[in-house]
Design a protein around this motif. Structure first.
Motif, short mmCIF file in Angstrom:
data_model
loop_
_atom_site.label_atom_id
_atom_site.label_comp_id
_atom_site.label_asym_id
_atom_site.label_seq_id
_atom_site.Cartn_x
_atom_site.Cartn_y
_atom_site.Cartn_z
N ASP A 15 0.87 -1.18 0.00
CA ASP A 15 0.00 0.00 0.00
C ASP A 15 0.90 1.22 0.00
O ASP A 15 1.70 1.41 0.92
CB ASP A 15 -0.88 -0.04 1.26
N GLY A 25 -7.30 2.56 7.44
CA GLY A 25 -7.91 1.38 6.84
C GLY A 25 -7.00 0.83 5.76
O GLY A 25 -6.43 1.59 5.00
N HIS A 26 -6.86 -0.51 5.74
CA HIS A 26 -5.99 -1.14 4.74
C HIS A 26 -6.33 -2.62 4.62
O HIS A 26 -7.12 -3.15 5.40
CB HIS A 26 -4.52 -0.95 5.11
N ARG A 57 -5.20 4.92 -2.84
CA ARG A 57 -6.59 5.34 -2.69
C ARG A 57 -7.36 5.19 -4.00
O ARG A 57 -8.49 4.71 -4.01
CB ARG A 57 -6.66 6.79 -2.19
N SER A 81 -7.20 0.83 -6.44
CA SER A 81 -7.59 1.28 -5.11
C SER A 81 -7.59 0.11 -4.13
O SER A 81 -7.95 -1.01 -4.49
CB SER A 81 -8.97 1.94 -5.13
N TRP A 82 -7.17 0.38 -2.91
CA TRP A 82 -7.07 -0.71 -1.92
C TRP A 82 -8.43 -1.31 -1.63
O TRP A 82 -8.53 -2.51 -1.38
CB TRP A 82 -6.36 -0.22 -0.65
N GLU A 83 -9.49 -0.50 -1.68
CA GLU A 83 -10.81 -1.03 -1.37
C GLU A 83 -11.30 -2.00 -2.43
O GLU A 83 -11.88 -3.04 -2.12
CB GLU A 83 -11.81 0.12 -1.16
N SER A 84 -11.05 -1.70 -3.71
CA SER A 84 -11.47 -2.63 -4.76
C SER A 84 -10.56 -3.87 -4.78
O SER A 84 -11.03 -4.98 -5.00
CB SER A 84 -11.52 -1.95 -6.13
N LYS A 86 -9.13 -5.22 -2.23
CA LYS A 86 -9.52 -6.04 -1.07
C LYS A 86 -10.64 -7.01 -1.45
O LYS A 86 -10.66 -8.16 -1.02
CB LYS A 86 -9.97 -5.12 0.07
N GLN A 87 -11.55 -6.56 -2.30
CA GLN A 87 -12.67 -7.40 -2.71
C GLN A 87 -12.25 -8.45 -3.73
O GLN A 87 -12.91 -9.49 -3.87
CB GLN A 87 -13.80 -6.54 -3.28
#
Length: 89
Positions: A15, A25-26, A57, A81-84, A86-87
């Motif tokens: 990250d 958040g990570h 981000r 992005s880390w959020e996408s 992660k999924q």
């Protein structure tokens, strides 16, 4: 790109956001190396001998980090992005 398989095979998730962003958040198990430190840490990552998936981000900084790591001889991928990411893993 099959990020899930890469991670299962030992790829490192790096990250490249700031420490403050990372703390908010990570992805569990990811390593925080802010973009401005990527070149300095490239040798350490290269010695691990594993592919690296970068994230941030939005995908912009991770794209720059991917290029820097590839220039250093590392098998690197921009996870966006880390959020996408992660999924996907």
């Amino acid at each position: 790109m099959d990020y899930k398989t890469l991670v299962q095979q030992g790829a490192l998730v790096v990250d490249v956001r700031s420490a403050q962003e990372f703390a908010a958040g990570h992805i569990p198990g990811s390593i925080n190396i802010p973009l401005d430190q990527i070149n300095a840490k490239a040798d350490m990552l290269l010695k691990k001998g594993k592919p690296v998936i970068t994230c941030c981000r939005s995908g912009s900084r991770s794209g720059m980090a991917e290029g820097m790591l590839r220039s250093a001889g590392i098998d690197a991928y921009n996870g966006g992005s880390w959020e996408s990411l992660k999924q996907k893993i």
